[in-house]
Design a protein around this motif. Structure first.
Motif, PDB file in Angstrom:
ATOM      1  N   ASP A 234       0.868  -1.178   0.000  1.00  0.00           N
ATOM      2  CA  ASP A 234       0.000   0.000   0.000  1.00  0.00           C
ATOM      3  C   ASP A 234       0.905   1.228   0.000  1.00  0.00           C
ATOM      4  OD1 ASP A 234      -1.584   2.226   0.710  1.00  0.00           O
ATOM      5  OD2 ASP A 234      -2.991   0.967   1.807  1.00  0.00           O
ATOM      6  N   GLY A 235       0.929   1.961  -1.112  1.00  0.00           N
ATOM      7  CA  GLY A 235       1.816   3.104  -1.238  1.00  0.00           C
ATOM      8  C   GLY A 235       1.459   4.273  -0.360  1.00  0.00           C
ATOM      9  N   ASN A 236       0.239   4.291   0.183  1.00  0.00           N
ATOM     10  CA  ASN A 236      -0.156   5.352   1.107  1.00  0.00           C
ATOM     11  C   ASN A 236       0.431   5.123   2.495  1.00  0.00           C
ATOM     12  OD1 ASN A 236      -2.100   7.116  -0.430  1.00  0.00           O
ATOM     13  ND2 ASN A 236      -3.108   5.146  -0.731  1.00  0.00           N
ATOM     14  N   THR A 237       0.326   3.872   2.958  1.00  0.00           N
ATOM     15  CA  THR A 237       0.768   3.548   4.318  1.00  0.00           C
ATOM     16  C   THR A 237       2.161   2.927   4.340  1.00  0.00           C
ATOM     17  OG1 THR A 237      -0.252   1.344   4.229  1.00  0.00           O
ATOM     18  CG2 THR A 237      -1.624   3.174   5.004  1.00  0.00           C
ATOM     19  N   ASN A 238       2.694   2.572   3.161  1.00  0.00           N
ATOM     20  CA  ASN A 238       4.018   1.944   3.047  1.00  0.00           C
ATOM     21  C   ASN A 238       4.083   0.602   3.771  1.00  0.00           C
ATOM     22  OD1 ASN A 238       4.754   4.274   1.681  1.00  0.00           O
ATOM     23  ND2 ASN A 238       5.623   5.235   3.507  1.00  0.00           N
ATOM     24  N   THR A 239       2.975  -0.146   3.732  1.00  0.00           N
ATOM     25  CA  THR A 239       2.928  -1.448   4.384  1.00  0.00           C
ATOM     26  C   THR A 239       2.669  -2.548   3.356  1.00  0.00           C
ATOM     27  OG1 THR A 239       0.558  -1.158   4.835  1.00  0.00           O
ATOM     28  CG2 THR A 239       2.109  -0.518   6.575  1.00  0.00           C
ATOM     29  N   VAL A 240       3.222  -3.730   3.615  1.00  0.00           N
ATOM     30  CA  VAL A 240       2.986  -4.896   2.768  1.00  0.00           C
ATOM     31  C   VAL A 240       1.627  -5.485   3.125  1.00  0.00           C
ATOM     32  CG1 VAL A 240       3.812  -7.178   2.116  1.00  0.00           C
ATOM     33  CG2 VAL A 240       5.457  -5.362   2.634  1.00  0.00           C
ATOM     34  N   THR A 241       0.754  -5.618   2.128  1.00  0.00           N
ATOM     35  CA  THR A 241      -0.605  -6.106   2.386  1.00  0.00           C
ATOM     36  C   THR A 241      -0.762  -7.587   2.085  1.00  0.00           C
ATOM     37  OG1 THR A 241      -1.291  -5.394   0.164  1.00  0.00           O
ATOM     38  CG2 THR A 241      -1.626  -3.842   1.992  1.00  0.00           C
ATOM     39  N   THR A 242      -0.107  -8.091   1.041  1.00  0.00           N
ATOM     40  CA  THR A 242      -0.208  -9.506   0.683  1.00  0.00           C
ATOM     41  C   THR A 242       1.116  -9.982   0.092  1.00  0.00           C
ATOM     42  OG1 THR A 242      -1.130  -8.895  -1.481  1.00  0.00           O
ATOM     43  CG2 THR A 242      -2.694  -9.537   0.228  1.00  0.00           C
ATOM     44  N   THR A 243       1.378 -11.282   0.209  1.00  0.00           N
ATOM     45  CA  THR A 243       2.554 -11.905  -0.391  1.00  0.00           C
ATOM     46  C   THR A 243       2.132 -13.247  -0.976  1.00  0.00           C
ATOM     47  OG1 THR A 243       4.043 -10.870   1.214  1.00  0.00           O
ATOM     48  CG2 THR A 243       4.902 -12.760   0.010  1.00  0.00           C
ATOM     49  N   TYR A 244       2.527 -13.509  -2.237  1.00  0.00           N
ATOM     50  CA  TYR A 244       2.171 -14.750  -2.915  1.00  0.00           C
ATOM     51  C   TYR A 244       3.386 -15.375  -3.561  1.00  0.00           C
ATOM     52  CZ  TYR A 244      -2.641 -12.983  -2.631  1.00  0.00           C
ATOM     53  OH  TYR A 244      -3.839 -12.495  -2.187  1.00  0.00           O
ATOM     54  N   SER A 245       3.353 -16.703  -3.675  1.00  0.00           N
ATOM     55  CA  SER A 245       4.350 -17.428  -4.459  1.00  0.00           C
ATOM     56  C   SER A 245       3.774 -17.640  -5.843  1.00  0.00           C
ATOM     57  CB  SER A 245       4.671 -18.778  -3.814  1.00  0.00           C
ATOM     58  OG  SER A 245       5.607 -19.485  -4.608  1.00  0.00           O
ATOM     59  N   LEU A 246       4.528 -17.235  -6.863  1.00  0.00           N
ATOM     60  CA  LEU A 246       3.976 -17.209  -8.217  1.00  0.00           C
ATOM     61  C   LEU A 246       4.637 -18.169  -9.184  1.00  0.00           C
ATOM     62  CD1 LEU A 246       2.038 -15.836 -10.198  1.00  0.00           C
ATOM     63  CD2 LEU A 246       3.742 -14.053 -10.518  1.00  0.00           C
ATOM     64  N   ALA A 247       5.958 -18.167  -9.291  1.00  0.00           N
ATOM     65  CA  ALA A 247       6.640 -18.877 -10.369  1.00  0.00           C
ATOM     66  C   ALA A 247       6.887 -20.339 -10.034  1.00  0.00           C
ATOM     67  CB  ALA A 247       7.981 -18.211 -10.657  1.00  0.00           C
ATOM     68  N   PRO A 248       6.881 -21.198 -11.073  1.00  0.00           N
ATOM     69  CA  PRO A 248       7.361 -22.563 -10.876  1.00  0.00           C
ATOM     70  C   PRO A 248       8.821 -22.541 -10.450  1.00  0.00           C
ATOM     71  CG  PRO A 248       6.213 -22.341 -12.973  1.00  0.00           C
ATOM     72  CD  PRO A 248       6.411 -20.951 -12.430  1.00  0.00           C
ATOM     73  N   ALA A 249       9.241 -23.574  -9.745  1.00  0.00           N
ATOM     74  CA  ALA A 249      10.580 -23.577  -9.161  1.00  0.00           C
ATOM     75  C   ALA A 249      11.686 -23.458 -10.194  1.00  0.00           C
ATOM     76  CB  ALA A 249      10.767 -24.847  -8.335  1.00  0.00           C
ATOM     77  N   GLN A 250      11.438 -23.935 -11.429  1.00  0.00           N
ATOM     78  CA  GLN A 250      12.493 -23.933 -12.434  1.00  0.00           C
ATOM     79  C   GLN A 250      12.576 -22.632 -13.213  1.00  0.00           C
ATOM     80  OE1 GLN A 250       9.671 -25.557 -12.632  1.00  0.00           O
ATOM     81  NE2 GLN A 250       8.881 -25.758 -14.713  1.00  0.00           N
ATOM     82  N   ASP A 251      11.695 -21.685 -12.933  1.00  0.00           N
ATOM     83  CA  ASP A 251      11.655 -20.439 -13.682  1.00  0.00           C
ATOM     84  C   ASP A 251      12.130 -19.268 -12.826  1.00  0.00           C
ATOM     85  OD1 ASP A 251      10.609 -21.887 -15.737  1.00  0.00           O
ATOM     86  OD2 ASP A 251       8.536 -21.294 -15.372  1.00  0.00           O
ATOM     87  N   MET A 252      12.530 -18.200 -13.514  1.00  0.00           N
ATOM     88  CA  MET A 252      12.950 -16.979 -12.832  1.00  0.00           C
ATOM     89  C   MET A 252      12.013 -15.847 -13.203  1.00  0.00           C
ATOM     90  SD  MET A 252      17.080 -17.169 -13.415  1.00  0.00           S
ATOM     91  CE  MET A 252      17.317 -15.564 -12.637  1.00  0.00           C
TER      92      MET A 252
END
Length: 271
Positions: A234-252
């Motif tokens: 959140d760019g207003n409060t400068n806080t992390v709101t969510t975190t996700y794992s996205l990529a397959p392990a073999q990709d960058m």
């Protein structure tokens, strides 16, 4: 390859497309297109709503980043101390500006200023004022600051990190540049108009030590790591709101760009 995902959960793939060479940077234009810069000297224009490739331009190999200023595409290089502007229509180089430092891993614009982020060497960041080109016989105004030097106009007051990726965001009418601090798992927030450092936002360093992407949608800032983690800030409060794992392990995960309700991601498939 590149694909669009649902930014609400950073997991649902909406569209995907392969390009001729490994994608290294993404940007969007006013017409709703996605531009993908490839390592093989390819600049691919994709339709943002469908992922269809509209055209592929050949550019000089060695460019590492592309950004759109509303009229031209600006490319930075890790091999030359300059940035080049090309026509989005013809692909011809229409402007070149020396920036004093090589290894420009990222170029980003807020519509007036073009910022380049230089990896290593103290993490120099250079701001070019493009409005000066409208004045007769005057070169663009250039501001250069090391992110490793604690000053009031530094892009980051703490030492110990190098810039790598950045994004421009307009929050409550003010334009900011968010820049990664690699090795520290953090991003800095800088006011673009006067290069004033605002704050440092810390992420989970175990997931974001190697930040590979920064993108913005309004006041939401997306940060991605090579290992495939994506965080929303959140760019207003400068806080992390969510975190996700996205990529397959073999990709960058290489880069992120937000456009028309989708978060576009580019990957280098290593296996």
């Amino acid at each position: 390859y590149v694909f669009a995902i649902n930014p609400q959960n950073c997991q649902t793939s909406i569209l995907s497309q392969q390009i001729p060479s490994a994608p290294i940077d993404l940007t969007t234009d006013a017409a709703g297109n996605i531009w993908v810069l490839g390592t093989g000297g390819h600049l691919v224009k994709m339709q943002g709503s469908t992922g269809v490739i509209l055209e592929t331009k050949s550019v000089q190999p060695g460019y590492y980043s592309v950004t759109y200023d509303g009229e031209k595409l600006w490319l930075s290089s890790t091999q030359t101390a300059r940035i080049d502007a090309i026509s989005a229509t013809t692909g011809a180089v229409v402007a070149t500006e020396a920036i004093g430092n090589a290894q420009a891993y990222q170029a980003v614009t807020d519509g007036r200023y073009i910022w380049t982020i230089h990896y290593g060497g103290g993490g120099l960041t250079t701001r070019v004022d493009t409005a000066r080109w409208n004045e007769a016989n005057k070169a663009p105004q250039i501001f250069t600051q090391s992110i490793a030097t604690p000053t009031s106009t530094s892009i980051a007051t703490p030492a110990g990190g190098s810039g790598y990726r950045s994004a421009a965001a307009t929050i409550a009418g003010v334009k900011y540049i968010f820049t990664s601090l690699n090795g520290r798992g953090a991003v800095t927030k800088t006011r673009s108009s006067d290069a004033t450092y605002i704050s440092t936002i810390q992420l989970d360093a175990s997931k974001f030590t190697n930040i590979s992407a920064v993108a913005a949608n309004g006041s939401t800032i997306y940060v991605g790591s090579f290992e495939g983690w994506v965080a929303a800030i959140d760019g207003n409060t400068n806080t992390v709101t969510t975190t996700y794992s996205l990529a397959p392990a073999q990709d960058m995960l290489i880069d992120l760009a937000y456009h028309s309700g989708s978060l576009w991601a580019s990957y280098y498939q290593s296996a």
